[in-house]
Design an enzyme around this catalytic site. Sequence first.
Site, PDB file in Angstrom:
ATOM      1  N   ASP A 267     159.644 185.089  -6.431  1.00 47.45           N
ATOM      2  CA  ASP A 267     160.808 185.987  -6.481  1.00 47.45           C
ATOM      3  C   ASP A 267     160.910 186.753  -5.166  1.00 47.45           C
ATOM      4  O   ASP A 267     161.119 187.973  -5.152  1.00 47.45           O
ATOM      5  CB  ASP A 267     160.752 186.931  -7.694  1.00 47.45           C
ATOM      6  N   HIS A 271     164.481 193.359   0.871  1.00 45.53           N
ATOM      7  CA  HIS A 271     165.487 194.366   1.203  1.00 45.53           C
ATOM      8  C   HIS A 271     164.978 195.095   2.441  1.00 45.53           C
ATOM      9  O   HIS A 271     163.775 195.069   2.734  1.00 45.53           O
ATOM     10  CB  HIS A 271     165.671 195.355   0.047  1.00 45.53           C
TER      11      HIS A 271
HETATM   12  O1  DOR Z   1     164.225 192.485  -8.343  1.00 50.90           O
HETATM   13  C1  DOR Z   1     165.145 191.687  -8.243  1.00 50.90           C
HETATM   14  N1  DOR Z   1     165.640 191.371  -7.046  1.00 50.90           N
HETATM   15  N2  DOR Z   1     165.669 191.152  -9.355  1.00 50.90           N
HETATM   16  C2  DOR Z   1     166.783 190.389  -9.315  1.00 50.90           C
HETATM   17  O2  DOR Z   1     167.208 189.914 -10.330  1.00 50.90           O
HETATM   18  C3  DOR Z   1     167.502 190.184  -8.053  1.00 50.90           C
HETATM   19  C4  DOR Z   1     166.548 190.281  -6.919  1.00 50.90           C
HETATM   20  C5  DOR Z   1     167.269 190.353  -5.599  1.00 50.90           C
HETATM   21  O3  DOR Z   1     168.049 189.437  -5.304  1.00 50.90           O
HETATM   22  O4  DOR Z   1     167.071 191.315  -4.856  1.00 50.90           O
HETATM   23 ZN    ZN Z   2     164.883 186.511  -8.351  1.00 53.55          ZN
HETATM   24 ZN    ZN Z   3     165.740 187.853 -11.563  1.00 53.39          ZN
END
Ligand code: DOR
Ligand code: ZN
Ligand code: ZN
Length: 406
Positions: A267, A271
Site C-alpha cells: 500500500d 504524500h
Molecule cells: O491510506 C490510504 N492511502 N488509504 C487509501 O485508501 C488511499 C491511499 C492513498 O492513495 O493515499
Molecule cells: Zn491503497
Molecule cells: Zn485502500
Amino acid sequence: PVVAARDAYVLPGLIDPHVHFRTPGLTHKEDWGHGSRAAVAGGVTTVMDMPNTRPASFTAKALIDKAALIEGRSLVDFAFHIGVDPEHPEALADLDTGTARSAKIFMAGHHTAPAVLSDPAALDTAFAAAARSGVRVVLHAEDGGLFDLLDAWWGEPGGYRDYEARRPRTGGIAAVAKVIELVRRHGTAAHVLHLSSAEEADLVCAAQAAGLPVTFELTGHHLSFTDADTCRVGARTRLAPAIRGVRDQDRLWRAVFGEQAATLGSDHAPHTVAEKTRSVADSPPGLPGVQELATAVWTGMRRRAPEEDADAAIGRLVRLMASGPADLFGLPGKGRITPGADADLVLFAPDDTWMFSAAQVRSKCGWSAYEGWTMTGRVRRTFRRGEQVFDAATGAYGAPDGAWLR
Ligand code: DOR
Ligand code: ZN
Ligand code: ZN
C-alpha cells in the site's frame, strides 16, 4: 547473469500487488521513476498500480494513457487494477481481463480516494457484473457512513489514540461482512485489501473455510506498527484503514505464519512531507512502503520466530510475495524461478542487519515511517528480465524499460 552467493538467497523477483505510484495527476507526491527505483531497492520487480489518480483510471482508455506516461520510466514490470466507476458499476460485465486483471472498489472515501462505491444497489450490481466477466474485485472495505458519524465524535478532544484506533474499526468489520455477503450471493472472486483488525481476519478466514472465493491482503504497515507508534510519530503512520492495537497486529501475524493471507502488499501511498506534518486528523492517510515491505516483514518474521529454520521462513516470504500474487492475479512469467519464466531475481542476504535511514529513501516523498529501524535482511541486487536493475553496493540502477503485463 549468474550470481554466486554463499550467504544470500536467490529469490524470484517480488511482486507488490498494491502500490499508488500517483501517475497521472498526483506526481508531486510520487512518480513512476522514483516509485520504481524504490521498488527494485526493495527487491520488487513487478507492481500492480491502483486507479485513484487524477483523473481516476476507470476505463481501458485511461489505462492505455497511463501506460504511455510510464513508458521509458519504469524499472519494474507492471499491471493495473482498473477503477470501478460508481456511476457505471454494470460496466464491469464487459471488462476484458487483457485490459486489467482486477477491478478496485473503494467502499469509503479518503483524501485520495474520492470515487466511492458504497450504495448497496450499486455494490450488488458491481459484484454481479464482475461475476459475469470473471474479473476479480479488490476492495478497500470500510464503511464510510460510520466514518462520517464517528468522525465528529472521536475528533473531539480526548486523544488521538482513541480517534484513530476506534473510528474505522467497526466500519471495517461491517464492510468486510458486506463483501462476504455479496460473494455468497454472486460467487464473485473478491480480494479484501489491507485487513487491519482481528475480527476482519476471523471473518474472511471463516468465509474461506466455508468455500467462498474470498481472499485477503496484509500490508507491511499493519504488521510493522501499532497505535502506540502512531501516538509517538503522529501522522506518518496514519493510513486508511487505521493502524490498530497489539491484539490486532498479533492476529495479522498469525495469518502470515499460517499463510491464511493470499498476498502481502505495501500500500505504497506517498504524500509530501508538508501534507504529513499537518495535524493527524488533517493529514492525508497513506505512507510509502514498496522499498521497505520485504525487509520489514522479514525483520518481523525473524523477531517473532527466531528459532524457525530460515529456509522455511524464506519459503513463506516467497509464497506470500511472489508465487501467491502471481497465481492470484495471473501474472505470466512472474513469481517463480522456473524454466521459461522471466529472469526476475533478487539476491537477498537474510542475516545482514542495517539501519534504514532517510538518506536511503527512494520514494519522491523523501521520508519513511521506518526511518531509524534496524532491519534484518538486505536486498543486495535485483534483476528484471535478466538485466541488473539495482545494486546496493554501488546504488546503481539499470535502464528503465519495464513493460505493461496485459
Ligand atoms: O491510506 C490510504 N492511502 N488509504 C487509501 O485508501 C488511499 C491511499 C492513498 O492513495 O493515499
Ligand atoms: Zn491503497
Ligand atoms: Zn485502500
